[in-house]
Design a protein around this motif. Sequence first.
Motif, PDB file in Angstrom:
ATOM      1  N   ILE A 153       0.848  -1.201   0.000  1.00 45.66           N
ATOM      2  CA  ILE A 153       0.000   0.000   0.000  1.00 45.66           C
ATOM      3  C   ILE A 153       0.886   1.255   0.000  1.00 45.66           C
ATOM      4  N   LEU A 154       1.881   1.273   0.857  1.00 49.96           N
ATOM      5  CA  LEU A 154       2.754   2.451   0.950  1.00 49.96           C
ATOM      6  C   LEU A 154       3.556   2.659  -0.334  1.00 49.96           C
ATOM      7  N   ASP A 155       4.003   1.566  -0.960  1.00 50.15           N
ATOM      8  CA  ASP A 155       4.767   1.688  -2.209  1.00 50.15           C
ATOM      9  C   ASP A 155       3.909   2.203  -3.358  1.00 50.15           C
ATOM     10  N   LEU A 156       2.643   1.837  -3.365  1.00 52.88           N
ATOM     11  CA  LEU A 156       1.758   2.188  -4.484  1.00 52.88           C
ATOM     12  C   LEU A 156       0.982   3.488  -4.263  1.00 52.88           C
ATOM     13  N   ALA A 157       0.995   4.007  -3.056  1.00 50.12           N
ATOM     14  CA  ALA A 157       0.194   5.201  -2.735  1.00 50.12           C
ATOM     15  C   ALA A 157       0.648   6.399  -3.562  1.00 50.12           C
ATOM     16  N   THR A 158      -0.333   7.158  -4.034  1.00 48.87           N
ATOM     17  CA  THR A 158      -0.033   8.357  -4.830  1.00 48.87           C
ATOM     18  C   THR A 158      -0.150   9.632  -3.998  1.00 48.87           C
ATOM     19  N   LYS A 159      -0.576   9.485  -2.742  1.00 50.50           N
ATOM     20  CA  LYS A 159      -0.628  10.625  -1.830  1.00 50.50           C
ATOM     21  C   LYS A 159      -0.309  10.114  -0.425  1.00 50.50           C
ATOM     22  N   PRO A 160      -0.057  11.005   0.531  1.00 48.13           N
ATOM     23  CA  PRO A 160       0.253  10.541   1.880  1.00 48.13           C
ATOM     24  C   PRO A 160      -0.825   9.574   2.387  1.00 48.13           C
ATOM     25  N   THR A 161      -0.369   8.460   2.946  1.00 52.98           N
ATOM     26  CA  THR A 161      -1.281   7.416   3.385  1.00 52.98           C
ATOM     27  C   THR A 161      -0.981   7.019   4.823  1.00 52.98           C
ATOM     28  N   THR A 162      -1.998   7.106   5.651  1.00 56.83           N
ATOM     29  CA  THR A 162      -1.912   6.725   7.058  1.00 56.83           C
ATOM     30  C   THR A 162      -2.546   5.352   7.196  1.00 56.83           C
ATOM     31  N   ILE A 163      -1.859   4.459   7.885  1.00 54.50           N
ATOM     32  CA  ILE A 163      -2.396   3.114   8.096  1.00 54.50           C
ATOM     33  C   ILE A 163      -2.604   2.914   9.593  1.00 54.50           C
ATOM     34  N   SER A 200       6.455  11.717   4.279  1.00 55.11           N
ATOM     35  CA  SER A 200       7.074  11.869   2.957  1.00 55.11           C
ATOM     36  C   SER A 200       7.630  13.284   2.777  1.00 55.11           C
ATOM     37  N   ASP A 201       7.238  14.204   3.627  1.00 58.01           N
ATOM     38  CA  ASP A 201       7.712  15.582   3.572  1.00 58.01           C
ATOM     39  C   ASP A 201       9.170  15.634   4.044  1.00 58.01           C
ATOM     40  N   LYS A 202       9.997  16.391   3.334  1.00 55.78           N
ATOM     41  CA  LYS A 202      11.425  16.464   3.654  1.00 55.78           C
ATOM     42  C   LYS A 202      11.658  16.964   5.087  1.00 55.78           C
ATOM     43  N   PHE A 203      10.987  18.044   5.475  1.00 50.68           N
ATOM     44  CA  PHE A 203      11.173  18.594   6.816  1.00 50.68           C
ATOM     45  C   PHE A 203      10.797  17.558   7.881  1.00 50.68           C
ATOM     46  N   CYS A 204       9.625  16.947   7.735  1.00 48.49           N
ATOM     47  CA  CYS A 204       9.164  15.950   8.718  1.00 48.49           C
ATOM     48  C   CYS A 204      10.114  14.763   8.797  1.00 48.49           C
ATOM     49  N   SER A 205      10.521  14.257   7.647  1.00 50.53           N
ATOM     50  CA  SER A 205      11.421  13.103   7.624  1.00 50.53           C
ATOM     51  C   SER A 205      12.722  13.408   8.359  1.00 50.53           C
ATOM     52  N   TYR A 206      13.324  14.557   8.061  1.00 51.04           N
ATOM     53  CA  TYR A 206      14.574  14.938   8.722  1.00 51.04           C
ATOM     54  C   TYR A 206      14.365  15.112  10.222  1.00 51.04           C
ATOM     55  N   LEU A 207      13.273  15.785  10.587  1.00 50.87           N
ATOM     56  CA  LEU A 207      12.981  16.049  11.993  1.00 50.87           C
ATOM     57  C   LEU A 207      12.848  14.734  12.776  1.00 50.87           C
ATOM     58  N   ILE A 208      12.025  13.832  12.266  1.00 53.11           N
ATOM     59  CA  ILE A 208      11.758  12.577  12.978  1.00 53.11           C
ATOM     60  C   ILE A 208      13.019  11.712  13.012  1.00 53.11           C
ATOM     61  N   ASN A 209      13.740  11.679  11.897  1.00 51.26           N
ATOM     62  CA  ASN A 209      14.980  10.899  11.832  1.00 51.26           C
ATOM     63  C   ASN A 209      15.979  11.388  12.870  1.00 51.26           C
ATOM     64  N   LYS A 210      16.128  12.698  12.960  1.00 52.46           N
ATOM     65  CA  LYS A 210      17.097  13.262  13.898  1.00 52.46           C
ATOM     66  C   LYS A 210      16.617  13.107  15.345  1.00 52.46           C
ATOM     67  N   TYR A 211      15.319  13.203  15.570  1.00 53.03           N
ATOM     68  CA  TYR A 211      14.761  13.052  16.920  1.00 53.03           C
ATOM     69  C   TYR A 211      14.822  11.585  17.377  1.00 53.03           C
TER      70      TYR A 211
END
Length: 189
Positions: A80-90, A115-126
């Motif tokens: 589902i995540l690989d095929l999603a064309t928009k942000p998908t919450t499961i 999938s947002d660059k800011f969010c990804s970096y923030l969560i990764n660093k946190y």
Amino acid sequence: MKDFSAEINKCIEVMAKGGLILYPTDTVWGIGCDATNEAAVKKVYELKQREDSKALICLVANDAMLERHVAQVPELAYDILDLATKPTTIIYDNPIGLAKNAIAHDNTMAIRVASDKFCSYLINKYKKPIISTSANLAGKPTPTHFGKIEDPILKGVDYIVNLHHDKQNGPPSSIIKLGNDGTVKIIRE
């Protein structure tokens, strides 16, 4: 890039102390906090004037973080995540290591790989998942951009990210409930 890093560092500093941030996500402006901190999650419910029986969404940085916080990620989730064309919450069964008051009464948790660059970096660093809930009071419409966020929200958070204030929101995420028994239910397309 300097501003980007400074914003991430400030958010981490605030969340590490149990504070709330107002930040741009891959969908809407969100109120966020450390998803493992019950006191911080309680502040989110209080700020939104929302019952804590209404579940929240949690953002993770990648599949590895998802796997650390869900007892068993169904194989279908990856498709589902690989095929999603928009942000998908499961919505997953049996979340692990998240604040009890962030988890729904049926022991499920709505989780999105950011999938947002800011969010990804923030969560990764946190290195921990963060809560993401729309920046509005309960029962009020979700603001379509930063300028529509109401004063109680702006004044109720501990830090407001100084990026993307001019950006329109993207569409809300799709929400799909995946049971470990193989059931699939579309909650929001």
